[in-house]
Design a protein around this motif. Structure first.
Motif, PDB file in Angstrom:
ATOM      1  N   UNK A 153      -2.665  11.533  14.598  1.00 23.43           N
ATOM      2  CA  UNK A 153      -2.646  11.221  16.028  1.00 23.43           C
ATOM      3  C   UNK A 153      -1.713  12.197  16.734  1.00 23.43           C
ATOM      4  N   UNK A 154      -2.222  12.819  17.786  1.00 21.80           N
ATOM      5  CA  UNK A 154      -1.449  13.790  18.548  1.00 21.80           C
ATOM      6  C   UNK A 154      -1.336  13.289  19.985  1.00 21.80           C
ATOM      7  N   UNK A 155      -0.112  12.986  20.420  1.00 21.56           N
ATOM      8  CA  UNK A 155       0.125  12.606  21.813  1.00 21.56           C
ATOM      9  C   UNK A 155       0.227  13.908  22.611  1.00 21.56           C
ATOM     10  N   UNK A 156      -0.711  14.148  23.504  1.00 20.41           N
ATOM     11  CA  UNK A 156      -0.825  15.456  24.147  1.00 20.41           C
ATOM     12  C   UNK A 156       0.031  15.577  25.410  1.00 20.41           C
ATOM     13  N   UNK A 157      -0.352  14.933  26.490  1.00 22.51           N
ATOM     14  CA  UNK A 157       0.387  15.124  27.744  1.00 22.51           C
ATOM     15  C   UNK A 157       1.734  14.416  27.751  1.00 22.51           C
ATOM     16  N   UNK A 158       1.841  13.321  27.015  1.00 23.80           N
ATOM     17  CA  UNK A 158       3.101  12.574  26.941  1.00 23.80           C
ATOM     18  C   UNK A 158       3.864  13.073  25.709  1.00 23.80           C
ATOM     19  N   UNK A 159       4.391  14.274  25.822  1.00 25.05           N
ATOM     20  CA  UNK A 159       5.045  14.942  24.704  1.00 25.05           C
ATOM     21  C   UNK A 159       6.370  15.534  25.187  1.00 25.05           C
ATOM     22  N   UNK A 160       7.405  14.734  25.107  1.00 27.70           N
ATOM     23  CA  UNK A 160       8.721  15.151  25.579  1.00 27.70           C
ATOM     24  C   UNK A 160       9.292  16.339  24.844  1.00 27.70           C
ATOM     25  N   UNK A 161       9.042  16.437  23.536  1.00 26.30           N
ATOM     26  CA  UNK A 161       9.575  17.568  22.767  1.00 26.30           C
ATOM     27  C   UNK A 161       8.933  18.877  23.234  1.00 26.30           C
ATOM     28  N   UNK A 198      10.289  14.642  35.374  1.00 27.83           N
ATOM     29  CA  UNK A 198       9.733  13.377  35.822  1.00 27.83           C
ATOM     30  C   UNK A 198       9.590  12.491  34.591  1.00 27.83           C
ATOM     31  N   UNK A 199       9.993  11.238  34.710  1.00 31.98           N
ATOM     32  CA  UNK A 199       9.895  10.276  33.618  1.00 31.98           C
ATOM     33  C   UNK A 199       8.940   9.157  34.008  1.00 31.98           C
ATOM     34  N   UNK A 200       8.111   8.733  33.046  1.00 32.07           N
ATOM     35  CA  UNK A 200       7.226   7.602  33.326  1.00 32.07           C
ATOM     36  C   UNK A 200       8.015   6.302  33.272  1.00 32.07           C
ATOM     37  N   UNK A 201       7.325   5.180  33.357  1.00 34.63           N
ATOM     38  CA  UNK A 201       8.003   3.888  33.458  1.00 34.63           C
ATOM     39  C   UNK A 201       8.773   3.485  32.202  1.00 34.63           C
ATOM     40  N   UNK A 202       8.523   4.147  31.070  1.00 33.39           N
ATOM     41  CA  UNK A 202       9.314   3.835  29.869  1.00 33.39           C
ATOM     42  C   UNK A 202      10.223   4.990  29.456  1.00 33.39           C
ATOM     43  N   UNK A 203      10.349   5.985  30.332  1.00 31.01           N
ATOM     44  CA  UNK A 203      11.297   7.068  30.084  1.00 31.01           C
ATOM     45  C   UNK A 203      10.762   8.272  29.342  1.00 31.01           C
ATOM     46  N   UNK A 256      -4.380  11.588  21.794  1.00 33.79           N
ATOM     47  CA  UNK A 256      -4.019  10.481  22.667  1.00 33.79           C
ATOM     48  C   UNK A 256      -3.276  11.037  23.885  1.00 33.79           C
ATOM     49  N   UNK A 257      -3.131  10.247  24.915  1.00 32.19           N
ATOM     50  CA  UNK A 257      -2.501  10.672  26.166  1.00 32.19           C
ATOM     51  C   UNK A 257      -3.153  11.950  26.678  1.00 32.19           C
ATOM     52  N   UNK A 258      -4.470  11.926  26.691  1.00 33.87           N
ATOM     53  CA  UNK A 258      -5.266  13.040  27.194  1.00 33.87           C
ATOM     54  C   UNK A 258      -5.694  12.684  28.620  1.00 33.87           C
ATOM     55  N   UNK A 259      -4.705  12.751  29.508  1.00 36.35           N
ATOM     56  CA  UNK A 259      -4.923  12.302  30.882  1.00 36.35           C
ATOM     57  C   UNK A 259      -3.721  12.674  31.738  1.00 36.35           C
ATOM     58  N   UNK A 260      -3.899  12.431  33.007  1.00 38.30           N
ATOM     59  CA  UNK A 260      -2.785  12.536  33.940  1.00 38.30           C
ATOM     60  C   UNK A 260      -1.954  11.262  33.825  1.00 38.30           C
ATOM     61  N   UNK A 261      -0.695  11.346  34.177  1.00 43.71           N
ATOM     62  CA  UNK A 261       0.204  10.192  34.110  1.00 43.71           C
ATOM     63  C   UNK A 261      -0.307   9.074  35.017  1.00 43.71           C
ATOM     64  N   UNK A 262      -0.053   7.829  34.594  1.00 47.19           N
ATOM     65  CA  UNK A 262      -0.592   6.695  35.342  1.00 47.19           C
ATOM     66  C   UNK A 262       0.433   5.634  35.701  1.00 47.19           C
ATOM     67  N   UNK A 263       1.614   5.696  35.157  1.00 44.45           N
ATOM     68  CA  UNK A 263       2.581   4.650  35.472  1.00 44.45           C
ATOM     69  C   UNK A 263       3.962   5.259  35.686  1.00 44.45           C
ATOM     70  N   UNK A 264       4.681   4.641  36.577  1.00 45.45           N
ATOM     71  CA  UNK A 264       5.957   5.193  37.000  1.00 45.45           C
ATOM     72  C   UNK A 264       5.833   5.632  38.454  1.00 45.45           C
TER      73      UNK A 264
END
Length: 190
Positions: free
Chosen positions: A33-41, A59-64, A97-105
């Motif tokens: 599983x590869x988290x794509x757009x939500x990848x802080x590193x 910019x941080x989403x609702x869970x940081x 996964x997280x293959x999208x634009x941000x949605x929360x925050x």
């Protein structure tokens, strides 16, 4: 490839390969599983393509979590490279996964370093799916994508760029992320 166990310890490449081999020998289908757009590193290593807040910092989403700009070509290229690495290491499938634009925050405070708002979010994500999924298919690597479950009911992208019709031609599998929290009050009249 190095991997981290739940307790944070680094697992040596040899041990990691032993684990993958054991799973294979037990008949277990191994999915990376590869988290794509939500990848802080990746965002911190490439701050020029990280989402920024209107105040200038990350910019941080609702869970940081920190996100990268889906329109940045480097994001798709990195996803392809990771997919190839995981497949060569012995995984049977690469799941993005997280293959999208941000949605929360605080969405309205996002400053995109690449996305200009002229091109639609749907167009950006269509290009991403075609590039990443198409390359995986070309290489013979089984590929899957995680989508918000509610995108299965509509051609609307819910302002995140995801539409099932855009993913299907470039995937072997699609997983609907069906969480109760993803459905607003009144969805489909409920």
């Amino acid at each position: 490839i190095d991997a981290k166990m739940d307790n944070g310890e680094l697992v040596e490449a040899e041990r990691f390969q032993e684990i993958l081999d054991k799973l294979h020998n037990e008949g277990i289908y191994r999915i990376a599983r590869v988290a794509v757009m939500r990848d802080g590193a990746f965002a911190q290593e490439n701050p020029g393509i990280a989402l920024r807040s209107s105040s200038g910092g990350f910019w941080y989403d609702s869970i940081g979590s920190i996100w990268v700009d889906p329109a940045a070509p480097e994001v798709a290229q990195y996803a392809i490279e990771l997919g190839q690495e995981f497949y060569e290491a012995g995984f049977d499938e690469v799941q993005y996964d997280y293959v999208r634009f941000a949605s929360d925050g605080a969405i309205s405070s996002i400053v995109y370093p690449v996305y200009d708002g002229i091109e639609s979010k749907v167009d950006v994500m269509q290009r991403f799916f075609k590039l990443v999924g198409g390359k995986m298919q070309e290489l013979g690597i089984p590929v899957s994508f995680d989508l918000f479950g509610m995108t299965f009911w509509s051609h609307h992208d819910y302002n995140i760029g995801q539409r099932l019709a855009d993913v299907l031609p470039y995937s072997d599998f699609v997983s609907p992320m069906v969480y109760p929290s993803h459905y607003p009050d009144g969805f489909e009249g409920y």
